[in-house]
Design an enzyme around this catalytic site. Structure first.
Site, PDB file in Angstrom:
ATOM      1  CB  SER A  15      35.241  33.401  51.709  1.00 48.21           C
ATOM      2  OG  SER A  15      34.827  34.716  52.026  1.00 48.21           O
ATOM      3  CG  LEU A  16      38.056  34.005  57.133  1.00 46.90           C
ATOM      4  CD1 LEU A  16      39.164  34.515  58.025  1.00 46.90           C
ATOM      5  CD2 LEU A  16      37.459  32.729  57.730  1.00 46.90           C
ATOM      6  CB  SER A  17      33.162  37.578  53.180  1.00 45.27           C
ATOM      7  OG  SER A  17      34.303  38.158  52.601  1.00 45.27           O
ATOM      8  CB  THR A  61      36.588  36.980  45.817  1.00 44.60           C
ATOM      9  OG1 THR A  61      38.001  36.916  45.996  1.00 44.60           O
ATOM     10  CG2 THR A  61      35.988  35.610  46.035  1.00 44.60           C
ATOM     11  CE  LYS A  65      38.382  40.637  44.042  1.00 46.10           C
ATOM     12  NZ  LYS A  65      39.550  40.938  44.854  1.00 46.10           N
ATOM     13  N   GLY A 170      51.474  41.427  40.623  1.00 49.86           N
ATOM     14  CA  GLY A 170      50.143  41.001  40.200  1.00 49.86           C
ATOM     15  C   GLY A 170      49.510  42.050  39.303  1.00 49.86           C
ATOM     16  N   GLY A 172      45.946  41.340  38.235  1.00 54.76           N
ATOM     17  CA  GLY A 172      44.559  40.884  38.135  1.00 54.76           C
ATOM     18  C   GLY A 172      43.615  41.916  38.721  1.00 54.76           C
ATOM     19  N   GLY A 173      42.430  41.474  39.031  1.00 57.08           N
ATOM     20  CA  GLY A 173      41.397  42.383  39.535  1.00 57.08           C
ATOM     21  C   GLY A 173      41.826  43.117  40.799  1.00 57.08           C
ATOM     22  CG  ASN A 193      50.831  39.735  36.317  1.00 61.43           C
ATOM     23  OD1 ASN A 193      50.542  39.249  37.410  1.00 61.43           O
ATOM     24  ND2 ASN A 193      50.183  39.420  35.209  1.00 61.43           N
TER      25      ASN A 193
HETATM   26  P1  ATR Z   1      42.174  38.848  41.426  1.00 59.57           P
HETATM   27  O1  ATR Z   1      40.932  39.383  40.860  1.00 59.57           O
HETATM   28  O2  ATR Z   1      42.000  38.400  42.847  1.00 59.57           O
HETATM   29  O3  ATR Z   1      43.348  39.726  41.263  1.00 59.57           O
HETATM   30  P2  ATR Z   1      42.918  37.383  39.080  1.00 59.57           P
HETATM   31  O4  ATR Z   1      42.340  38.480  38.279  1.00 59.57           O
HETATM   32  O5  ATR Z   1      42.662  35.974  38.665  1.00 59.57           O
HETATM   33  O6  ATR Z   1      42.440  37.503  40.588  1.00 59.57           O
HETATM   34  O7  ATR Z   1      44.492  37.626  39.197  1.00 59.57           O
HETATM   35  C1  ATR Z   1      45.331  36.755  39.860  1.00 59.57           C
HETATM   36  C2  ATR Z   1      46.733  37.336  39.853  1.00 59.57           C
HETATM   37  O8  ATR Z   1      47.604  36.403  40.495  1.00 59.57           O
HETATM   38  C3  ATR Z   1      47.321  37.545  38.458  1.00 59.57           C
HETATM   39  O9  ATR Z   1      48.202  38.630  38.502  1.00 59.57           O
HETATM   40  C4  ATR Z   1      48.054  36.239  38.220  1.00 59.57           C
HETATM   41  O10 ATR Z   1      49.083  36.297  37.240  1.00 59.57           O
HETATM   42  P3  ATR Z   1      48.735  36.128  35.668  1.00 59.57           P
HETATM   43  O11 ATR Z   1      48.192  37.430  35.209  1.00 59.57           O
HETATM   44  O12 ATR Z   1      50.029  35.782  35.019  1.00 59.57           O
HETATM   45  O13 ATR Z   1      47.738  35.001  35.577  1.00 59.57           O
HETATM   46  C5  ATR Z   1      48.632  36.010  39.583  1.00 59.57           C
HETATM   47  N1  ATR Z   1      48.973  34.611  39.870  1.00 59.57           N
HETATM   48  C6  ATR Z   1      48.141  33.612  40.205  1.00 59.57           C
HETATM   49  N2  ATR Z   1      48.819  32.455  40.419  1.00 59.57           N
HETATM   50  C7  ATR Z   1      50.136  32.753  40.221  1.00 59.57           C
HETATM   51  C8  ATR Z   1      51.347  31.998  40.291  1.00 59.57           C
HETATM   52  N3  ATR Z   1      51.355  30.694  40.607  1.00 59.57           N
HETATM   53  N4  ATR Z   1      52.510  32.623  39.986  1.00 59.57           N
HETATM   54  C9  ATR Z   1      52.522  33.936  39.674  1.00 59.57           C
HETATM   55  N5  ATR Z   1      51.419  34.693  39.589  1.00 59.57           N
HETATM   56  C10 ATR Z   1      50.241  34.132  39.858  1.00 59.57           C
END
Ligand code: ATR
Length: 318
Positions: A15-17, A61, A65, A170, A172-173, A193
């Site tokens: 992290s660079l925060s 992060t 999240k 994606g 996720g959060g 996703n």
């Molecule tokens: P963040 O809060 O940063 O979004 P997260 O909630 O853990 O982190 O979400 C990570 C995202 O990256 C998700 O959409 C995840 O897909 P899944 O919902 O199927 O888990 C996606 N992701 C992470 N690694 C991946 C990979 N190797 N291939 C495809 N999607 C990936």
């Protein structure tokens, strides 16, 4: 009294925060310090219980999240809309969660549109564009210095995402924050996703988004039908820098491709996109703008965005 801040996550090593915020505090003359703290899933509850006595604010992060919301006293509307929190303020009224990710991402996109005239059919190859992508100089008009830009309120002629088709990879959060902000600013959204159920849930939550399967054929079609692709997964992030959700063959000139991953600066996705002649936007802008918004929440000040960006770029270019 010294104000303490931190970013929590797992992994957090890259992290660079801390560099970005400490440089900002120094310029602002604020007696504050910002550190990174490795917190695993099972440690989150214990950490959050103690944090309010020690910190003024936190950034949150991967992978906390969504989970962090269980430990807060209230949520700002940005966090409610996103269903995720990236910023916590320990205020007089308790621990309040915010989400500045979505605004940071969309601001970065709109700023690029404006400076590179993408919406007017301009080319991403101009000198101005290169400077922007390397973050060394401000884009035309210096708008990121002003309040208006940071609040996303006033955009110059045409440089908005209204009516543009965005493919968001994606769910996720981070994706949630971007999805809700994109819809709020009038984009037409499709979500893809790895876990399709999560994409479907996010599409329902934001109201009006399409969903496509995470398989090559479906994704290729969806990219063809999009103006903008945003990677909101962790694919390509250090240390697994060879990962990419799309290859060169799936992209084309004129497409805009943004990656929320900023470490490395040019992810494999952006390399592939560049190879296809697409316009690329690195995650640095989103990162800087989400950080600036967090400082406004914690400190009620106008952050020195250019200093923050310069600090990050110096480290990434090292
Ligand atoms: P963040 O809060 O940063 O979004 P997260 O909630 O853990 O982190 O979400 C990570 C995202 O990256 C998700 O959409 C995840 O897909 P899944 O919902 O199927 O888990 C996606 N992701 C992470 N690694 C991946 C990979 N190797 N291939 C495809 N999607 C990936």
């Amino acid at each position: 009294m010294k104000q303490k801040f931190a970013v929590i996550g797992h992994p957090i090593g890259h992290s660079l925060s801390p560099d970005m915020h400490n440089a900002s505090f120094k310029e602002l003359g604020i007696d504050g310090s910002y550190q990174k703290i490795e917190i695993k899933e099972e440690e989150l509850g214990e950490f959050m219980k103690k944090a309010k006595n020690e910190f003024s604010g936190l950034n949150v992060t991967i992978p906390h999240k969504v989970a962090v919301m269980d430990y807060l006293d209230g949520l700002d509307k940005s966090a409610k809309a996103a269903g995720a929190v990236n910023t916590v303020h320990f205020s007089k009224s308790g621990a309040i969660g915010y989400n500045t990710d979505g605004m940071g991402a969309i601001d970065a996109l709109e700023k690029a549109f404006k400076s590179k005239k993408i919406l007017h059919g301009g080319s991403g190859e101009s000198a101005k564009c290169k400077k922007f992508l390397h973050g060394v100089e401000d884009a035309a008009g210096g708008t990121i210095k002003g309040k208006n830009f940071l609040h996303g309120g006033e955009d110059a002629a045409g440089g908005t995402i209204k009516g543009k088709k965005i493919l968001l990879i994606g769910a996720g959060g981070a994706a949630k924050g971007i999805a809700s902000e994109a819809i709020m600013r009038g984009a037409l959204l499709t979500i893809c996703n790895r876990t399709k159920e999560k994409a479907e849930k996010l599409a329902r939550d934001v109201g009006k988004a399409g969903v496509v399967a995470f398989d090559e054929k479906a994704v290729t079609r969806a990219v063809k039908d999009s103006d903008i692709v945003i990677n909101a997964t962790s694919m390509g992030m250090e240390p697994r820098t060879d990962k990419t959700p799309l290859t060169k063959e799936q992209m084309r000139p004129g497409l805009t491709v943004m990656d929320i991953v900023y470490n490395p600066l040019k992810t494999q996705l952006l390399k592939e996109a560049e190879g296809a002649g697409a316009i690329i936007i690195s995650g640095v802008d989103m990162f800087v703008f989400q950080g600036a918004e967090a400082e406004k929440i914690w400190l009620g000040v106008e952050p020195p965005v250019e200093t923050m960006r310069k600090t990050v770029m110096e480290i990434l270019n090292d």
